[in-house]
Design a protein around this motif. Structure first.
Motif, PDB file in Angstrom:
ATOM      1  N   ARG A 146       1.581 -15.200   3.613  1.00  0.00           N
ATOM      2  CA  ARG A 146       2.087 -14.600   2.393  1.00  0.00           C
ATOM      3  C   ARG A 146       1.172 -13.446   1.967  1.00  0.00           C
ATOM      4  O   ARG A 146      -0.050 -13.510   2.124  1.00  0.00           O
ATOM      5  CB  ARG A 146       2.142 -15.646   1.273  1.00  0.00           C
ATOM      6  N   ARG A 147       1.753 -12.406   1.423  1.00  0.00           N
ATOM      7  CA  ARG A 147       0.998 -11.285   0.863  1.00  0.00           C
ATOM      8  C   ARG A 147       0.890 -11.476  -0.647  1.00  0.00           C
ATOM      9  O   ARG A 147       1.901 -11.640  -1.329  1.00  0.00           O
ATOM     10  CB  ARG A 147       1.692  -9.964   1.178  1.00  0.00           C
ATOM     11  N   PHE A 148      -0.334 -11.478  -1.166  1.00  0.00           N
ATOM     12  CA  PHE A 148      -0.572 -11.713  -2.584  1.00  0.00           C
ATOM     13  C   PHE A 148      -0.771 -10.393  -3.330  1.00  0.00           C
ATOM     14  O   PHE A 148      -1.263  -9.413  -2.749  1.00  0.00           O
ATOM     15  CB  PHE A 148      -1.815 -12.579  -2.782  1.00  0.00           C
ATOM     16  N   PRO A 149      -0.429 -10.348  -4.629  1.00  0.00           N
ATOM     17  CA  PRO A 149      -0.737  -9.133  -5.414  1.00  0.00           C
ATOM     18  C   PRO A 149      -2.234  -8.791  -5.380  1.00  0.00           C
ATOM     19  O   PRO A 149      -2.605  -7.637  -5.258  1.00  0.00           O
ATOM     20  CB  PRO A 149      -0.280  -9.511  -6.824  1.00  0.00           C
ATOM     21  N   VAL A 150      -3.088  -9.812  -5.505  1.00  0.00           N
ATOM     22  CA  VAL A 150      -4.531  -9.653  -5.316  1.00  0.00           C
ATOM     23  C   VAL A 150      -4.852 -10.314  -3.982  1.00  0.00           C
ATOM     24  O   VAL A 150      -4.947 -11.530  -3.883  1.00  0.00           O
ATOM     25  CB  VAL A 150      -5.331 -10.307  -6.458  1.00  0.00           C
ATOM     26  N   ASP A 151      -5.024  -9.515  -2.939  1.00  0.00           N
ATOM     27  CA  ASP A 151      -4.987 -10.029  -1.570  1.00  0.00           C
ATOM     28  C   ASP A 151      -6.361 -10.128  -0.909  1.00  0.00           C
ATOM     29  O   ASP A 151      -6.461 -10.498   0.254  1.00  0.00           O
ATOM     30  CB  ASP A 151      -4.081  -9.129  -0.715  1.00  0.00           C
ATOM     31  N   HIS A 252      -9.162  -6.071   1.254  1.00  0.00           N
ATOM     32  CA  HIS A 252      -7.793  -5.845   0.810  1.00  0.00           C
ATOM     33  C   HIS A 252      -7.742  -5.694  -0.702  1.00  0.00           C
ATOM     34  O   HIS A 252      -8.726  -5.805  -1.385  1.00  0.00           O
ATOM     35  CB  HIS A 252      -6.889  -6.994   1.250  1.00  0.00           C
ATOM     36  N   THR A 253      -6.553  -5.482  -1.200  1.00  0.00           N
ATOM     37  CA  THR A 253      -6.109  -5.136  -2.561  1.00  0.00           C
ATOM     38  C   THR A 253      -6.253  -3.637  -2.712  1.00  0.00           C
ATOM     39  O   THR A 253      -5.271  -2.918  -2.629  1.00  0.00           O
ATOM     40  CB  THR A 253      -6.820  -5.916  -3.664  1.00  0.00           C
ATOM     41  N   ASP A 254      -7.450  -3.094  -2.941  1.00  0.00           N
ATOM     42  CA  ASP A 254      -7.700  -1.707  -2.585  1.00  0.00           C
ATOM     43  C   ASP A 254      -8.150  -1.763  -1.125  1.00  0.00           C
ATOM     44  O   ASP A 254      -9.316  -2.041  -0.840  1.00  0.00           O
ATOM     45  CB  ASP A 254      -8.791  -1.090  -3.461  1.00  0.00           C
ATOM     46  N   ASN A 255      -7.222  -1.567  -0.211  1.00  0.00           N
ATOM     47  CA  ASN A 255      -7.535  -1.742   1.202  1.00  0.00           C
ATOM     48  C   ASN A 255      -8.631  -0.773   1.613  1.00  0.00           C
ATOM     49  O   ASN A 255      -8.525   0.435   1.390  1.00  0.00           O
ATOM     50  CB  ASN A 255      -6.289  -1.532   2.055  1.00  0.00           C
ATOM     51  N   SER A 256      -9.681  -1.309   2.226  1.00  0.00           N
ATOM     52  CA  SER A 256     -10.846  -0.497   2.568  1.00  0.00           C
ATOM     53  C   SER A 256     -11.353  -0.865   3.950  1.00  0.00           C
ATOM     54  O   SER A 256     -11.281  -2.028   4.368  1.00  0.00           O
ATOM     55  CB  SER A 256     -11.981  -0.718   1.556  1.00  0.00           C
ATOM     56  N   ARG A 257     -11.898   0.136   4.613  1.00  0.00           N
ATOM     57  CA  ARG A 257     -12.482  -0.061   5.944  1.00  0.00           C
ATOM     58  C   ARG A 257     -13.821   0.660   6.015  1.00  0.00           C
ATOM     59  O   ARG A 257     -13.953   1.812   5.592  1.00  0.00           O
ATOM     60  CB  ARG A 257     -11.538   0.477   7.020  1.00  0.00           C
ATOM     61  N   ASN A 258     -14.845  -0.025   6.544  1.00  0.00           N
ATOM     62  CA  ASN A 258     -16.192   0.546   6.686  1.00  0.00           C
ATOM     63  C   ASN A 258     -16.736   1.051   5.349  1.00  0.00           C
ATOM     64  O   ASN A 258     -17.406   2.085   5.291  1.00  0.00           O
ATOM     65  CB  ASN A 258     -16.206   1.678   7.712  1.00  0.00           C
TER      66      ASN A 258
END
Length: 283
Positions: A146-151, A252-258
């Motif tokens: 499931r994908r959550f609003p706050v993930d 996730h939520t504000d999806n971020s990488r590195n």
């Protein structure tokens, strides 16, 4: 570079809080001996809604920062949700971040019993597999979950499970760490709950608290209490180390990488922020 920086400051003026996240980001890079040498960004509108003669638009802003630190180059990325509205004359108004709250997870009425297969009982943590999963899904959503609003915590839990962390405790939401198709533990999806689960577990998935971020290695977890009020708001997974040996994280939520582990460039950051650093073990 100065012209680009002025453009970016003007563009993100909609998103500044009183502490000025862009100034903090610049200061953080200077402190690390790192430099942003290129910025790219694009937006994707994913929702439109008309209400009382006003059009509401939701979009994701995908930003890429090419970072140089000593002789190392790496790409930091973030995807942030925004919302704005247009009045009947087409004028843009109320341009802001589209934020969600952790409480949205606690209040959901989707917790139901499930007859899912027996839970995974693997006993060795595969850090490489956890990081590979984190990289694959940092800006996407595995349809098996499931994908959550706050993930953020759901994403970190998926990464830990991909690394071999065993589930247990179903179907009691307050016990253990587990996920089923229509049911899951608080610790699987709520940041505050996972922080305390990692600290208190004595078998299966558990976290050994480390003193500093520098001690963490890929596959480990960082927990964040942005306001320092004892309520833990966010979790990330370490995926790499920068040229100074400090963690870079995915979220996730504000999806971020590195992203640099300290989140000083976050609009949620405050001077009272608290961190917990967990070395992940499976026993």
């Amino acid at each position: 570079m100065e012209q680009l920086k002025r453009y970016w400051q003007d563009f993100f003026a909609i998103d500044r809080n009183e502490n000025d996240w862009w100034a903090r980001k610049q200061a953080l890079f200077a402190e690390r001996g790192a430099e942003i040498i290129q910025i790219k960004g694009n937006g994707h509108i994913y929702s439109k809604l008309r209400y009382e003669q006003e059009d509401f638009h939701q979009y994701h802003l995908h930003v890429q920062y090419l970072i140089k630190q000593q002789e190392q180059l790496y790409l930091e990325e973030s995807v942030t949700p925004y919302v704005f509205k247009k009045d009947h004359q087409g004028n843009m108004q109320a341009h802001r971040r589209h934020d969600y709250k952790q409480e949205d997870l606690v209040k959901t009425d989707m917790f139901k019993q499930s007859n899912s297969p027996s839970l995974n009982r693997r006993s060795k943590y595969d850090r490489q597999a956890a990081v590979q999963y984190a990289e694959r899904w940092w800006n996407d959503y595995n349809p098996a979950y499931r994908r959550f609003p706050v993930d953020c915590t759901n994403y970190v839990s998926q990464c830990l499970y991909a690394g071999g962390a065993p589930m247990y405790g179903a179907p009691v939401r307050e016990r253990g760490w587990w996920y089923q198709a229509t049911n899951w533990s608080f610790s699987w999806a709520v940041a505050h709950s996972l922080r305390w689960y990692l600290a208190g577990a004595t078998s299966g998935l558990r976290g050994e608290e480390m003193e500093t971020a520098e001690q963490l290695i890929p596959g480990d977890v960082i927990c964040y209490d942005f306001s320092g009020d004892g309520r833990w708001d966010h979790n990330t997974i370490v995926v790499a180390k920068d040229a100074n040996g400090m963690p870079l994280v995915n979220a996730h939520t504000d999806n971020s990488r590195n992203r640099y582990w300290s989140y000083e460039d976050s609009t949620a950051w405050t001077p009272d922020i608290q961190y917990k650093f967990f070395r992940i073990h499976i026993e």
